[in-house]
Enzyme design. Structure first.
Site, mmCIF file in Angstrom:
data_model
loop_
_atom_site.group_PDB
_atom_site.id
_atom_site.type_symbol
_atom_site.label_atom_id
_atom_site.label_comp_id
_atom_site.label_asym_id
_atom_site.label_seq_id
_atom_site.Cartn_x
_atom_site.Cartn_y
_atom_site.Cartn_z
ATOM 1 N N HIS A 1 -2.118 -5.483 1.335
ATOM 2 C CA HIS A 1 -3.413 -6.146 1.098
ATOM 3 C C HIS A 1 -3.188 -7.604 0.734
ATOM 4 C CE1 HIS A 1 -7.275 -7.180 -0.764
ATOM 5 N NE2 HIS A 1 -6.573 -7.637 -1.793
ATOM 6 N N LYS B 1 0.824 -1.214 0.000
ATOM 7 C CA LYS B 1 0.000 0.000 0.000
ATOM 8 C C LYS B 1 0.864 1.273 0.000
ATOM 9 C CE LYS B 1 -3.954 -2.277 2.206
ATOM 10 N NZ LYS B 1 -5.004 -2.186 3.266
ATOM 11 N N TYR C 1 -12.401 -1.674 -3.759
ATOM 12 C CA TYR C 1 -12.921 -1.817 -2.394
ATOM 13 C C TYR C 1 -14.435 -1.597 -2.326
ATOM 14 C CZ TYR C 1 -8.314 -2.286 -0.149
ATOM 15 O OH TYR C 1 -7.081 -2.751 0.270
ATOM 16 N N GLU D 1 -9.486 -10.005 -8.347
ATOM 17 C CA GLU D 1 -8.504 -8.942 -8.100
ATOM 18 C C GLU D 1 -7.281 -9.067 -9.013
ATOM 19 O OE1 GLU D 1 -9.744 -8.515 -3.374
ATOM 20 O OE2 GLU D 1 -7.739 -9.214 -3.914
ATOM 21 N N ASN E 1 -2.198 0.099 6.776
ATOM 22 C CA ASN E 1 -1.702 -1.190 7.283
ATOM 23 C C ASN E 1 -0.820 -1.957 6.285
ATOM 24 O OD1 ASN E 1 -3.756 -1.970 5.609
ATOM 25 N ND2 ASN E 1 -4.940 -3.077 7.157
HETATM 26 P P1 GTP Z 1 -7.299 -5.498 2.885
HETATM 27 O O1 GTP Z 1 -6.284 -6.570 2.679
HETATM 28 O O2 GTP Z 1 -6.778 -4.117 2.604
HETATM 29 O O3 GTP Z 1 -8.568 -5.808 2.126
HETATM 30 O O4 GTP Z 1 -7.616 -5.526 4.452
HETATM 31 P P2 GTP Z 1 -8.434 -6.629 5.259
HETATM 32 O O5 GTP Z 1 -9.004 -7.652 4.338
HETATM 33 O O6 GTP Z 1 -7.555 -7.108 6.350
HETATM 34 O O7 GTP Z 1 -9.588 -5.754 5.886
HETATM 35 P P3 GTP Z 1 -10.966 -5.298 5.208
HETATM 36 O O8 GTP Z 1 -11.077 -5.798 3.810
HETATM 37 O O9 GTP Z 1 -12.052 -5.636 6.163
HETATM 38 O O10 GTP Z 1 -10.826 -3.705 5.178
HETATM 39 C C1 GTP Z 1 -10.121 -3.043 4.140
HETATM 40 C C2 GTP Z 1 -9.256 -1.970 4.758
HETATM 41 O O11 GTP Z 1 -10.098 -0.978 5.343
HETATM 42 C C3 GTP Z 1 -8.362 -2.459 5.912
HETATM 43 O O12 GTP Z 1 -7.112 -2.915 5.449
HETATM 44 C C4 GTP Z 1 -8.236 -1.232 6.788
HETATM 45 O O13 GTP Z 1 -7.164 -0.390 6.387
HETATM 46 C C5 GTP Z 1 -9.544 -0.501 6.558
HETATM 47 N N1 GTP Z 1 -10.466 -0.780 7.657
HETATM 48 C C6 GTP Z 1 -11.168 -1.921 7.883
HETATM 49 N N2 GTP Z 1 -11.923 -1.806 9.004
HETATM 50 C C7 GTP Z 1 -11.684 -0.563 9.488
HETATM 51 C C8 GTP Z 1 -12.171 0.167 10.614
HETATM 52 O O14 GTP Z 1 -12.973 -0.312 11.414
HETATM 53 N N3 GTP Z 1 -11.686 1.452 10.768
HETATM 54 C C9 GTP Z 1 -10.799 2.002 9.894
HETATM 55 N N4 GTP Z 1 -10.369 3.253 10.116
HETATM 56 N N5 GTP Z 1 -10.316 1.342 8.824
HETATM 57 C C10 GTP Z 1 -10.751 0.081 8.625
HETATM 58 MG MG MG Z 2 -10.083 -7.176 2.614
#
Ligand code: GTP
Ligand code: MG
Length: 140
Positions: A118, A12, A52, A129, A115
């Site tokens: 991905h 990222k 997303y 994807e 973070n």
């Molecule tokens: P990705 O690999 O980026 O898809 O992350 P993930 O699969 O571990 O998490 P998810 O798909 O649920 O969420 C996508 C991204 O949104 C995450 O990587 C976080 O950076 C962000 N995100 C998810 N939940 C939260 C939340 O509760 N608060 C905030 N601020 N960001 C969130």
């Molecule tokens: Mg995800």
């Protein structure tokens, strides 16, 4: 290429800005993932929204889109047996505060929003994807 053995990753914008591409790719290779396709690119706002789309409407959506389109990323297709689960284990929990020691997010994430990396969450999404970034994957 067997679809159940691939996953899609993005290093990222935060991790690219901090010059962590090399160390992260090193960890990925050390853990037995083979890079089948890779590019340095930048998502437009529209592309980030499409990638997303599942999170549209959530409170963090706008910040997520702004961040993911804020700078260069590295997108890559990785191959390993059981790639999706193995890679999710390697990157660690979404919130780096909950990520285990040694995981990529524990090592490189700045916060829940930034973070570092991905990883696809299912074989179906890995395929969708991968097609988002790369065409003609069958040739690999
Ligand atoms: P990705 O690999 O980026 O898809 O992350 P993930 O699969 O571990 O998490 P998810 O798909 O649920 O969420 C996508 C991204 O949104 C995450 O990587 C976080 O950076 C962000 N995100 C998810 N939940 C939260 C939340 O509760 N608060 C905030 N601020 N960001 C969130
Ligand atoms: Mg995800």
């Amino acid at each position: 290429m067997q679809k159940e053995n691939i996953t899609l990753t993005m290093i990222k914008p935060g991790a690219v800005k901090k010059n962590h591409i090399g160390p992260i790719l090193g960890i990925i290779n050390e853990n037995g993932f083979i890079i089948k396709a890779m590019k340095l690119t930048q998502l437009t706002v529209e592309q980030a929204k499409k990638f997303y789309a599942v999170h549209q409407g959530k409170p963090f959506f706008n910040d997520l889109i702004t961040f993911m389109s804020s700078g260069p990323i590295v997108a890559a297709v990785l191959q390993k047996e059981n790639a999706v689960k193995e890679f999710r284990d390697l990157i660690g929990a979404t919130d780096p505060d909950n990520a285990k020691d040694g995981t990529i997010r524990k090592l490189f994430a700045e916060s829940l929003s930034k973070n570092a990396i991905h990883g696809s969450d299912s074989n179906e999404n890995a395929e969708i994807e991968s097609s988002f970034f790369f065409s003609q994957l069958e040739q690999f």
